[in-house]
Write a protein that holds these residues in place. Sequence first.
Motif, PDB file in Angstrom:
ATOM      1  N   PRO A 479      -0.631  -8.753  -9.250  1.00 16.83           N
ATOM      2  CA  PRO A 479      -1.322  -8.867  -7.952  1.00 16.83           C
ATOM      3  C   PRO A 479      -1.439  -7.546  -7.200  1.00 16.83           C
ATOM      4  N   GLU A 480      -0.364  -6.744  -7.246  1.00 15.71           N
ATOM      5  CA  GLU A 480      -0.410  -5.478  -6.512  1.00 15.71           C
ATOM      6  C   GLU A 480      -1.486  -4.544  -7.065  1.00 15.71           C
ATOM      7  N   GLY A 481      -1.593  -4.479  -8.401  1.00 14.46           N
ATOM      8  CA  GLY A 481      -2.606  -3.614  -9.008  1.00 14.46           C
ATOM      9  C   GLY A 481      -4.004  -4.106  -8.731  1.00 14.46           C
ATOM     10  N   THR A 776      -1.204   9.638  -6.811  1.00  7.92           N
ATOM     11  CA  THR A 776      -0.803   9.906  -5.427  1.00  7.92           C
ATOM     12  C   THR A 776      -1.996  10.352  -4.590  1.00  7.92           C
ATOM     13  N   GLU A 777      -2.808  11.237  -5.146  1.00 14.95           N
ATOM     14  CA  GLU A 777      -3.970  11.752  -4.416  1.00 14.95           C
ATOM     15  C   GLU A 777      -4.901  10.635  -3.975  1.00 14.95           C
ATOM     16  N   ILE A 778      -5.155   9.685  -4.860  1.00 16.03           N
ATOM     17  CA  ILE A 778      -6.089   8.598  -4.550  1.00 16.03           C
ATOM     18  C   ILE A 778      -5.434   7.538  -3.670  1.00 16.03           C
ATOM     19  N   GLU A 787       4.653   7.216   0.861  1.00 12.89           N
ATOM     20  CA  GLU A 787       5.528   7.529  -0.270  1.00 12.89           C
ATOM     21  C   GLU A 787       6.391   6.343  -0.701  1.00 12.89           C
ATOM     22  N   PRO A 788       6.981   5.563   0.240  1.00 10.87           N
ATOM     23  CA  PRO A 788       7.795   4.414  -0.209  1.00 10.87           C
ATOM     24  C   PRO A 788       6.973   3.387  -0.989  1.00 10.87           C
ATOM     25  N   GLU A 789       5.738   3.142  -0.553  1.00  9.18           N
ATOM     26  CA  GLU A 789       4.893   2.172  -1.264  1.00  9.18           C
ATOM     27  C   GLU A 789       4.568   2.657  -2.666  1.00  9.18           C
ATOM     28  N   ILE A 790       4.282   3.948  -2.800  1.00  2.15           N
ATOM     29  CA  ILE A 790       3.957   4.508  -4.112  1.00  2.15           C
ATOM     30  C   ILE A 790       5.176   4.463  -5.026  1.00  2.15           C
TER      31      ILE A 790
END
Length: 821
Positions: A479-481, A776-778, A787-790
């Motif tokens: 789901p997240e993707g 990260t860039e996108i 950053e925490p979500e990534i």
Amino acid sequence: MKPTKEALSQLRVVEIGSSAATSYCARLFADFGAEVWKVEPPTGDPIRSSAPLTPAGQSAWFAFLNFNKSSILIDAADPRAVKRLTLLIEDCDILVDGRDVDGANCPPVDVTAIRKRRPALIYLDVSWFGQDGPYAEFTASDSIVRALAGLIKLVGPVEGPPLHAPDFQTGILAGLWGFIAAASSVFGRMQSRAGRSYSLSIFEACISLSEYQLFEAFQRGDVMRRIGINRFWPNFPVGIYETKKGWLGVTTITPAQWRAFCDMLALPQLRDDPALVLGADRLNHVEEIERLLIRRLRKRTAQQWFAEGLKRKVPIVPVPEMSDLLQDKEKIERSAIVPIRLGEETALTAGSMQRLTLTPPRRGGKVPCPGERQAFTNNRPNSTTGVSMFLDRSGPAEQPLLGTRVIDFSMGWAGPLCTRTLADLGADVIKIEAIQYPDWWRGVDRRPDYVNRQMYEKTLRFCMMNRNKRGITLDLTRPEGLTLAKRLVAGADIVVDNYSVDVLPKLGLGYEVLRRLNPRLVVMSMSAFGKNSAFRDCRAYGSTLEQGSGLPSVVGSANGPPVMSHVAFGDAIGGLNGCAAVLVALIHARETGQGQFIDLAQIECMMPLAAPWIIIQSLCGTSTRYGNRHPQFVPHGCFRCAGEDGWIAVAATDAGMWQRLASVIGRGDWAADPSLKVADRRRSMEDTIDRAIEAWTRTRDADQAMFQLQAASIAAGVVRLPIDLLKDPQLRYRSFFQDVERAFIGLHPQSSIPIREGARPHSIRRAAPVLGEHNTEILTGLLGLGEPEIADLKRKGIIGTRMLSEVELSQRRSSQETSTI
């Protein structure tokens, strides 16, 4: 989706000179409603006399290239000719110029002066080799250019000669590139109101087909040789085989496909042999394997084997004859086969393959008689520009698609070539992969050693097709993707995928979902057979598409098998057609705010390459195979030169060229014989002529022979291997190959696109992304994640930068299944 007005009805196109490439380019505009004016001399376009001819003496090739156009006759001897032509050009949007191929007695016009007065004019100039370089003044033909571009030498029997396909390929390839150049310029003009001037090299356009083999040889060494009819390095079996009834196209790429194919044929000894896991390994045992395959395949019909292949997900397909295509109800319903009128004759031919659903192409049409003007109902926005009123946002000269965003779900060759071309022209292309299932052109080997050594980052074929793109990894099964993918789509202009038709819908990314997210979105599915095809579940590669297109049935000798022309012909052709389709839809979306779905069937994209034969079959009930000979030019063929496997292609395209050729090879008596000015008279002694030519070429190096013949204005070209192109003097002079630095590979060459606005090719702005390079860039720059979500996405394996091996993938599946219990 209810069809609306024709997508390009606001445009007027003028076509001058005579070349198949410019004719096909202009006809693609006519397919979508543009008003196309074809300027001809009083005697007509020279292509009107090109064989094969219909029973009424009409050129089948001319008919395919020119239906739905108007013809205007302008006599260069008329004192008013230049003024008439100048006024015609000044009142058009696009000028397509084939005079560098054949002037066709076109009046001289000052295009530079016209463009100064009409800065919105889009100009496309087409030539065989470009305006400069050692080949610039070469005399050429379709087969000569393909020989030089590395498209002939790998085809045919080991001992030779290399096999030509029919002479109707460079016009299709270069015509598609010309359309891409002009259509992208139309889109760019909608933003900047400025026209563009593009030049197109037909020779360089053909390298779209040979670049895969070129770069594979560059990376792995000069390993490619002609290994027999319907055999191509690096995979095996990839070919056409006789069955109990009919011919069968076979392609086995992955280890799983090979195992399934062996199971289907009840050949466990081949399936279980560890020395035969990969195609390159199997090439070392061709004769032994084929003896077993052929014996088994002859026990059942092509249709029976096809049904078995569907069950086992093996890419196999029946190989049709021309007559089979004309009886294919599905192709007729989809307008892959369309009716056309040629004078008093009604024929069938290949239609437009850019299957836009909201603004579909015209279904067939009428071929204009010389001087005949068609009736048009389109209304131009105004009489002089046809330019839509949009904000002036001009960008860098070579980037007409600047500001356009593409979400790229494609893999392999066809889809990535489409999106690479969009990226080369300035679009921001975001390539979506997954660490679980990255682009298979990174490699199909999932064994731990391959993954641990990061070999998936070292495949040059992937780098070739994915330059100028940004890359992100997303697990779309989670789901997240899926949510992140939808957010990217919501801000995009174009979505492209070349999966099987059900893949994205099953993931929750079907067209209706995407349309609700973004009504302006252009979505293209580049499946093998089309969304609603009876063959939709058939697995396919570029080789499968060629095998099933009908083209092999017109290649080779009359008594021989159907012959493939390329290891994966359908991929590049599908990719270029896909790019053309997207550009038409993008122009319509920018003008109206309406997005749409494009149902591109890649197999249909191959059919224009056999279009003249389809016409002749529909009118005569039969078609002819010529081998290396030609229905019009005598002599025509491949001739052995000095050295190992040295060959040269030679064609005498008119009586004067024949006389010069006869003189050069020391047959002054033939040159002086007036009866031999007639091609049919020469055909009666073609074997004798061929032996005389080869007696001359055998004593010379192929390059020496080519330059000696070209000095006498005789169409001749060295039959080159793809790897030879890196040292080709014309390509080196024109800086066609650009050196690019990339992690894991280092400095490596990349081929340029064949269209350019000046002396230099379009620049390559960035190398292909390593897996997940721009995560990260996108995610931060476009979607605003912190950053925490990534970090959480990485921990869950939604994103990543390292491919999973078979073992890791199995472990992850087990872990996920356990967590859901």
